[in-house]
Design a protein around this motif. Structure first.
Motif, PDB file in Angstrom:
ATOM      1  N   LYS A   1      -6.469  -6.675 -14.425  1.00  0.00           N
ATOM      2  CA  LYS A   1      -5.385  -6.380 -13.490  1.00  0.00           C
ATOM      3  C   LYS A   1      -4.637  -7.632 -13.050  1.00  0.00           C
ATOM      4  O   LYS A   1      -3.629  -7.538 -12.355  1.00  0.00           O
TER       5      LYS A   1
ATOM      6  N   THR B   1     -11.992 -10.510  -3.739  1.00  0.00           N
ATOM      7  CA  THR B   1     -11.784  -9.054  -3.711  1.00  0.00           C
ATOM      8  C   THR B   1     -12.495  -8.315  -4.833  1.00  0.00           C
ATOM      9  O   THR B   1     -12.558  -7.083  -4.801  1.00  0.00           O
TER      10      THR B   1
ATOM     11  N   CYS C   1     -11.307  -8.185  -7.803  1.00  0.00           N
ATOM     12  CA  CYS C   1     -10.264  -7.658  -8.680  1.00  0.00           C
ATOM     13  C   CYS C   1     -10.611  -7.956 -10.135  1.00  0.00           C
ATOM     14  O   CYS C   1     -10.895  -9.102 -10.492  1.00  0.00           O
TER      15      CYS C   1
ATOM     16  N   GLN D   1      -7.459  -6.033   0.571  1.00  0.00           N
ATOM     17  CA  GLN D   1      -8.365  -5.320  -0.331  1.00  0.00           C
ATOM     18  C   GLN D   1      -7.753  -3.987  -0.771  1.00  0.00           C
ATOM     19  O   GLN D   1      -7.808  -3.615  -1.952  1.00  0.00           O
ATOM     20  N   VAL D   2      -7.144  -3.274   0.163  1.00  0.00           N
ATOM     21  CA  VAL D   2      -6.505  -2.000  -0.169  1.00  0.00           C
ATOM     22  C   VAL D   2      -5.344  -2.217  -1.133  1.00  0.00           C
ATOM     23  O   VAL D   2      -5.151  -1.451  -2.088  1.00  0.00           O
TER      24      VAL D   2
ATOM     25  N   ILE E   1      -5.001  -4.544  -3.325  1.00  0.00           N
ATOM     26  CA  ILE E   1      -5.551  -4.833  -4.650  1.00  0.00           C
ATOM     27  C   ILE E   1      -6.008  -3.552  -5.334  1.00  0.00           C
ATOM     28  O   ILE E   1      -5.682  -3.284  -6.496  1.00  0.00           O
ATOM     29  N   GLU E   2      -6.768  -2.749  -4.611  1.00  0.00           N
ATOM     30  CA  GLU E   2      -7.366  -1.561  -5.221  1.00  0.00           C
ATOM     31  C   GLU E   2      -6.324  -0.525  -5.620  1.00  0.00           C
ATOM     32  O   GLU E   2      -6.486   0.170  -6.619  1.00  0.00           O
ATOM     33  N   MET E   3      -5.218  -0.451  -4.878  1.00  0.00           N
ATOM     34  CA  MET E   3      -4.229   0.587  -5.140  1.00  0.00           C
ATOM     35  C   MET E   3      -3.129   0.144  -6.095  1.00  0.00           C
ATOM     36  O   MET E   3      -2.402   0.987  -6.630  1.00  0.00           O
TER      37      MET E   3
ATOM     38  N   THR F   1       0.834  -1.204   0.000  1.00  0.00           N
ATOM     39  CA  THR F   1       0.000   0.000   0.000  1.00  0.00           C
ATOM     40  C   THR F   1       0.869   1.255   0.000  1.00  0.00           C
ATOM     41  O   THR F   1       0.584   2.235  -0.711  1.00  0.00           O
TER      42      THR F   1
END
Length: 359
Positions: free
Chosen positions: A145, A139, A141, A115-116, A118-120, A68
């Protein structure tokens, strides 16, 4: 291309050497040993390298807080961040919860951190298609990606030996046909694979005076496993050497390498056995089958296979020299073509280029 790779010293070769084989200039940032002060200093160095190190892409060798942090640097500098995933954390959490070694709060916090990550992140690079599917399922995703790429193996170090019988003698198994396994007794689902096919391993030892089974490994669940299966394990040719620091000689000396598990995402030890020219037998579990073709690069024990059926497959490899040689050669070819540093490096370079094009 230049890459900043944040990884432990132990796992550095899995990313650094493939990238270097593909012509990528690599700068490494290894987390320090020591207390919070050392880790804070290291985090500062990572931030500095991310901002001023001139890297085109940033790799993190695992999801979590560091990933992250790197993603934040990537967003500030316009550099894509790729995160490497080696195992299924949701499966691990479930197993540890069953053992009573974690709780709902720890699991929730762990899930949130993943989760963070993955999203970032710009790209997620799991070690198998099965793991990619698990990441997407847990997640959300998106597929674009996800870029599954297997673990890289040093096929120069792990290679067939000219005199396997001499190596067997040096390891203490002179004149024996060796069936080896290697595992960490840490997870119930990993132990369950060995538990399922342990009767077949004992049966082939009982049927042939020149067969030795070597089960290498240790862990918190080992004592209980051995207590519950003492009757099957209590034989001079059912050998349990404990933790083996360097598996290379054992894999090179083995006539068959077995991996029975319901836990792994992409066990590197199977790929290392292939690189050594050692035929492989696994159980029918999807992540173990992604790179294996039954009857060509290995054999598969069906879930409902009887002990006699398993022994017959063992004997086919142990007694049919032509079949053993063909499977040995195919395994070595597979390791060189699919898991070598150059082969994995090309794929990592390609996914890095995709991330750069999308940045």
């Amino acid at each position: 291309m230049k890459a900043l790779v944040v990884t432990s010293r132990v796992r550095a070769d899995r990313l650094v050497r493939p990238l270097e084989a593909a012509g990528v200039e690599v700068v490494c940032a290894h987390p320090p040993r020591g207390g919070p002060r050392g880790r804070l200093a290291w985090a500062y160095d990572v931030l500095r390298l991310g901002h001023t190190g001139g890297a085109d892409v940033i790799f993190s060798h695992e999801p979590g807080p560091i990933c992250t942090l790197l993603a934040m640097v990537g967003r500030q500098t316009g550099r894509p961040v790729l995160v490497r995933w080696r195992g299924d954390p949701w499966q691990e959490y479930d197993d540890l919860r069953t053992q009573g070694l974690t709780n709902a709060l720890k699991i929730a916090v762990g899930h949130a951190a993943l989760q963070v990550s993955i999203e970032m992140s710009d790209m997620v690079v799991p070690v198998s298609r099965s793991l990619a599917d698990s990441i997407a399922r847990h997640t959300g995703c998106p597929e674009h990606k996800l870029a599954p790429i297997p673990i890289a193996i040093d096929v120069e170090r792990f290679h067939p030996v000219a005199d396997r019988e001499a190596l067997k003698a040096a390891l203490g198994y002179p004149g024996q046909r060796v069936i080896s396994l290697a595992l960490i007794f840490q997870y119930l689902q990993k132990n369950a694979g060995l538990e399922r096919f342990l009767p077949a391993l004992r049966a082939v030892v009982d049927a042939h005076d020149d067969v030795t089974v070597v089960i290498a490994g240790t862990g918190r669940l080992q004592e209980d496993f051995e207590r519950r299966h003492r009757e099957l394990l209590d034989h001079p040719r059912m050998v349990r050497p404990g933790w083996v620091e360097d598996l290379q000689p054992l894999l090179q000396a083995s006539d068959i390498f077995c991996h029975f598990s319901y836990f792994d995402a992409c066990p590197n030890v199977i790929c290392e056995a292939w690189a050594c020219g050692t035929p492989v037998i696994v159980n029918d579990y999807a992540p173990l089958l992604e790179n294996l073709t039954d009857g060509d690069t290995g054999h598969v024990f069906a879930e409902d296979a009887s002990v006699d059926e398993c022994v017959a497959l063992f004997e086919r490899l142990l007694l049919d020299a032509d079949h053993w040689r063909a499977m040995s050669e195919r395994g070595r070819w597979l390791a060189q073509e699919r898991f070598s540093y150059p082969a994995i490096g090309r794929r990592l370079h390609e996914v890095s280029r995709r991330a750069l094009d999308g940045a």
